[in-house]
Design an enzyme around this catalytic site. Structure first.
Site, PDB file in Angstrom:
ATOM      1  N   ARG A   1       0.829  -1.212   0.000  1.00 49.41           N
ATOM      2  CA  ARG A   1       0.000   0.000   0.000  1.00 49.41           C
ATOM      3  C   ARG A   1       0.862   1.260   0.000  1.00 49.41           C
ATOM      4  O   ARG A   1       0.518   2.255  -0.617  1.00 49.41           O
ATOM      5  CB  ARG A   1      -0.950  -0.014   1.195  1.00 49.41           C
ATOM      6  CG  ARG A   1      -2.008  -1.112   1.053  1.00 49.41           C
ATOM      7  CD  ARG A   1      -3.134  -0.967   2.023  1.00 49.41           C
ATOM      8  NE  ARG A   1      -3.932   0.227   1.763  1.00 49.41           N
ATOM      9  CZ  ARG A   1      -4.869   0.688   2.580  1.00 49.41           C
ATOM     10  NH1 ARG A   1      -5.132   0.063   3.698  1.00 49.41           N
ATOM     11  NH2 ARG A   1      -5.551   1.772   2.277  1.00 49.41           N
TER      12      ARG A   1
ATOM     13  N   ASN B   1      -9.178   8.003   5.282  1.00 53.02           N
ATOM     14  CA  ASN B   1      -8.076   7.554   4.428  1.00 53.02           C
ATOM     15  C   ASN B   1      -6.753   7.649   5.154  1.00 53.02           C
ATOM     16  O   ASN B   1      -6.529   8.551   5.961  1.00 53.02           O
ATOM     17  CB  ASN B   1      -8.022   8.381   3.147  1.00 53.02           C
ATOM     18  CG  ASN B   1      -9.248   8.168   2.294  1.00 53.02           C
ATOM     19  OD1 ASN B   1     -10.005   7.239   2.529  1.00 53.02           O
ATOM     20  ND2 ASN B   1      -9.451   9.032   1.319  1.00 53.02           N
TER      21      ASN B   1
ATOM     22  N   ASP C   1      -3.916   7.611   3.250  1.00 55.51           N
ATOM     23  CA  ASP C   1      -2.975   8.259   2.323  1.00 55.51           C
ATOM     24  C   ASP C   1      -2.820   9.732   2.708  1.00 55.51           C
ATOM     25  O   ASP C   1      -3.536  10.231   3.586  1.00 55.51           O
ATOM     26  CB  ASP C   1      -3.457   8.099   0.865  1.00 55.51           C
ATOM     27  CG  ASP C   1      -4.768   8.835   0.591  1.00 55.51           C
ATOM     28  OD1 ASP C   1      -4.838  10.051   0.853  1.00 55.51           O
ATOM     29  OD2 ASP C   1      -5.734   8.190   0.115  1.00 55.51           O
TER      30      ASP C   1
ATOM     31  N   HIS D   1      -8.219   7.061  11.016  1.00 58.80           N
ATOM     32  CA  HIS D   1      -7.734   5.684  10.876  1.00 58.80           C
ATOM     33  C   HIS D   1      -6.214   5.599  10.713  1.00 58.80           C
ATOM     34  O   HIS D   1      -5.692   4.578  10.274  1.00 58.80           O
ATOM     35  CB  HIS D   1      -8.430   4.996   9.696  1.00 58.80           C
ATOM     36  CG  HIS D   1      -9.882   4.718   9.947  1.00 58.80           C
ATOM     37  ND1 HIS D   1     -10.777   4.430   8.953  1.00 58.80           N
ATOM     38  CD2 HIS D   1     -10.592   4.688  11.106  1.00 58.80           C
ATOM     39  CE1 HIS D   1     -11.988   4.231   9.481  1.00 58.80           C
ATOM     40  NE2 HIS D   1     -11.899   4.399  10.779  1.00 58.80           N
TER      41      HIS D   1
ATOM     42  N   CYS E   1       5.718   2.007  17.628  1.00 67.41           N
ATOM     43  CA  CYS E   1       6.108   0.782  18.317  1.00 67.41           C
ATOM     44  C   CYS E   1       4.853   0.068  18.811  1.00 67.41           C
ATOM     45  O   CYS E   1       3.889   0.717  19.198  1.00 67.41           O
ATOM     46  CB  CYS E   1       7.007   1.143  19.493  1.00 67.41           C
ATOM     47  SG  CYS E   1       7.496  -0.302  20.481  1.00 67.41           S
TER      48      CYS E   1
ATOM     49  N   CYS F   1       6.025   0.240  23.308  1.00 68.79           N
ATOM     50  CA  CYS F   1       6.196   1.434  24.147  1.00 68.79           C
ATOM     51  C   CYS F   1       5.372   2.605  23.595  1.00 68.79           C
ATOM     52  O   CYS F   1       4.782   2.510  22.523  1.00 68.79           O
ATOM     53  CB  CYS F   1       7.671   1.817  24.278  1.00 68.79           C
ATOM     54  SG  CYS F   1       8.422   2.494  22.788  1.00 68.79           S
TER      55      CYS F   1
ATOM     56  N   SER G   1     -18.542   4.274   2.044  1.00 68.05           N
ATOM     57  CA  SER G   1     -19.626   3.315   1.837  1.00 68.05           C
ATOM     58  C   SER G   1     -20.635   3.260   2.986  1.00 68.05           C
ATOM     59  O   SER G   1     -21.673   2.617   2.864  1.00 68.05           O
ATOM     60  CB  SER G   1     -19.032   1.928   1.620  1.00 68.05           C
ATOM     61  OG  SER G   1     -18.187   1.601   2.710  1.00 68.05           O
TER      62      SER G   1
HETATM   63  P1  NAD Z   1     -14.942   1.737   0.921  1.00 67.58           P
HETATM   64  O1  NAD Z   1     -13.896   1.075   0.105  1.00 67.58           O
HETATM   65  O2  NAD Z   1     -15.761   0.924   1.827  1.00 67.58           O
HETATM   66  O3  NAD Z   1     -15.969   2.487  -0.055  1.00 67.58           O
HETATM   67  C1  NAD Z   1     -15.548   3.340  -1.069  1.00 67.58           C
HETATM   68  C2  NAD Z   1     -16.679   4.253  -1.454  1.00 67.58           C
HETATM   69  O4  NAD Z   1     -16.188   5.164  -2.415  1.00 67.58           O
HETATM   70  C3  NAD Z   1     -17.871   3.530  -2.090  1.00 67.58           C
HETATM   71  O5  NAD Z   1     -19.049   3.983  -1.461  1.00 67.58           O
HETATM   72  C4  NAD Z   1     -17.841   4.002  -3.555  1.00 67.58           C
HETATM   73  O6  NAD Z   1     -19.132   4.180  -4.098  1.00 67.58           O
HETATM   74  C5  NAD Z   1     -17.153   5.343  -3.431  1.00 67.58           C
HETATM   75  N1  NAD Z   1     -16.455   5.799  -4.646  1.00 67.58           N
HETATM   76  C6  NAD Z   1     -15.824   5.070  -5.600  1.00 67.58           C
HETATM   77  N2  NAD Z   1     -15.288   5.860  -6.538  1.00 67.58           N
HETATM   78  C7  NAD Z   1     -15.568   7.146  -6.163  1.00 67.58           C
HETATM   79  C8  NAD Z   1     -15.284   8.433  -6.717  1.00 67.58           C
HETATM   80  N3  NAD Z   1     -14.581   8.573  -7.844  1.00 67.58           N
HETATM   81  N4  NAD Z   1     -15.738   9.535  -6.060  1.00 67.58           N
HETATM   82  C9  NAD Z   1     -16.445   9.418  -4.908  1.00 67.58           C
HETATM   83  N5  NAD Z   1     -16.745   8.225  -4.347  1.00 67.58           N
HETATM   84  C10 NAD Z   1     -16.305   7.113  -4.953  1.00 67.58           C
HETATM   85  O7  NAD Z   1     -14.226   2.903   1.698  1.00 67.58           O
HETATM   86  P2  NAD Z   1     -14.532   3.617   3.090  1.00 67.58           P
HETATM   87  O8  NAD Z   1     -15.993   3.847   3.247  1.00 67.58           O
HETATM   88  O9  NAD Z   1     -13.589   4.753   3.159  1.00 67.58           O
HETATM   89  O10 NAD Z   1     -14.181   2.591   4.266  1.00 67.58           O
HETATM   90  C11 NAD Z   1     -13.324   1.513   4.239  1.00 67.58           C
HETATM   91  C12 NAD Z   1     -12.015   1.640   4.969  1.00 67.58           C
HETATM   92  O11 NAD Z   1     -11.068   1.610   3.960  1.00 67.58           O
HETATM   93  C13 NAD Z   1     -11.654   2.872   5.735  1.00 67.58           C
HETATM   94  O12 NAD Z   1     -11.411   2.488   7.029  1.00 67.58           O
HETATM   95  C14 NAD Z   1     -10.339   3.379   5.133  1.00 67.58           C
HETATM   96  O13 NAD Z   1      -9.406   3.614   6.147  1.00 67.58           O
HETATM   97  C15 NAD Z   1      -9.872   2.268   4.293  1.00 67.58           C
HETATM   98  N6  NAD Z   1      -9.234   2.563   2.996  1.00 67.58           N
HETATM   99  C16 NAD Z   1      -8.477   3.685   2.811  1.00 67.58           C
HETATM  100  C17 NAD Z   1      -7.903   3.956   1.560  1.00 67.58           C
HETATM  101  C18 NAD Z   1      -7.056   5.209   1.398  1.00 67.58           C
HETATM  102  O14 NAD Z   1      -6.413   5.638   2.343  1.00 67.58           O
HETATM  103  N7  NAD Z   1      -7.056   5.836   0.213  1.00 67.58           N
HETATM  104  C19 NAD Z   1      -8.115   3.082   0.488  1.00 67.58           C
HETATM  105  C20 NAD Z   1      -8.880   1.915   0.714  1.00 67.58           C
HETATM  106  C21 NAD Z   1      -9.442   1.690   1.976  1.00 67.58           C
HETATM  107 ZN    ZN Z   2       9.268   0.727  21.666  1.00 72.31          ZN
END
Ligand code: NAD
Ligand code: ZN
Length: 234
Positions: A62, A95, A97, A112, A120, A123, A182
């Site tokens: 990732r 996210n 990122d 998140h 760590c 600690c 979602s």
């Molecule tokens: P999810 O994967 O469950 O859902 C993604 C959502 O994004 C869906 O509802 C979908 O319809 C929508 N989507 C897709 N393309 C889109 C666009 N172009 N514009 C707007 N919306 C769009 O993601 P979530 O609800 O964030 O939850 C899942 C977990 O995934 C979170 O805890 C998160 O930390 C983690 N996650 C993070 C990343 C990242 O940091 N970029 C990537 C994947 C998962």
């Molecule tokens: Zn430590």
């Protein structure tokens, strides 16, 4: 068009969808699977206890994907909104990122965790910047206390970060906007129900979220296409 008055306070919750157009797959986008395992089975404290090697393989992958990603017009629109609203905007992201920061957002709350930080597992040393990939033959990194260094990520079953700050901002907001999430992952999925009645509740994304009933307005489409022309702040 979302009208934002000079007295409005805006809470924005972003999810994986806002980064999809930057080439970072959502969990649903990859079918929720990695090496045929459900993401919930890799991103968990149990997985870390059982098989830290596998967990670092996943987060190394990732990190590699996210290293080359660039913010899209959706992230940029939110950075501009912050410039105009200043501390009347609270940006909370699920996210891990750093695309909001790359786009210029300054006050981002990462409930998140952050992909480019580690900490760590034993600690209480503060999380530190780390963009390295730890894959074989590299060993799993160790802290000077003897503990293992883990990604600074809130795994399934762990408690998200900054919940106090988030609760205050939720109780304070007059406009709540969820973007590209979602509505399945708690507690973020219940934020909208908490503010409903006290704030306008708006969803932006291409598909109905699981908690769609709690939103008063929905804008169906991609974040990168809708957000640049969505806000009108007086
Ligand atoms: P999810 O994967 O469950 O859902 C993604 C959502 O994004 C869906 O509802 C979908 O319809 C929508 N989507 C897709 N393309 C889109 C666009 N172009 N514009 C707007 N919306 C769009 O993601 P979530 O609800 O964030 O939850 C899942 C977990 O995934 C979170 O805890 C998160 O930390 C983690 N996650 C993070 C990343 C990242 O940091 N970029 C990537 C994947 C998962
Ligand atoms: Zn430590």
């Amino acid at each position: 068009m979302i009208r934002i008055s000079p007295t409005d306070r805006v809470f924005i919750l972003t999810g994986a969808g806002i980064s999809a157009e930057s080439g970072i797959p959502t969990f649903r986008g990859v079918g929720g699977l990695w090496r045929n395992r459900r993401v919930e089975e890799v991103a968990s404290a149990e997985a870390w206890q059982r098989d830290p090697r596998m967990v670092w393989d996943f987060y190394s992958m990732r990190r590699r994907v996210a290293t080359t990603a660039k913010p899209n017009p959706g992230h940029e629109a939110l950075a501009r909104l912050e410039q105009s609203l200043q501390d009347r905007l609270f940006l909370c992201t699920q996210n891990v990122d750093d695309l909001h920061e790359q786009a210029g957002s300054v006050r981002v709350v990462h409930m998140h965790g952050e992909l480019f930080k580690s900490r760590c597992d034993r600690c209480d040393r503060a999380p530190f910047d780390d963009s390295a990939a730890y894959e074989p033959p590299r060993p799993i990194p160790r802290c000077h206390c003897g503990g293992k260094i883990r990604p600074h990520i809130c795994w399934f079953g762990e408690i998200p970060y900054d919940l106090d700050k988030i609760a205050t901002a939720l109780d304070d907001c007059t406009v709540f906007i969820a973007i590209g999430t979602s509505g399945l992952v708690q507690p973020a999925a219940s934020f909208v129900a908490r503010v409903r009645g006290a704030a306008r509740t708006i969803y932006v994304g291409p598909e109905e979220p699981a908690n769609t009933f709690a939103f008063t307005d929905c804008y169906w489409g991609k974040a990168g296409e809708l957000l640049p022309n969505l806000f009108h702040s007086a």
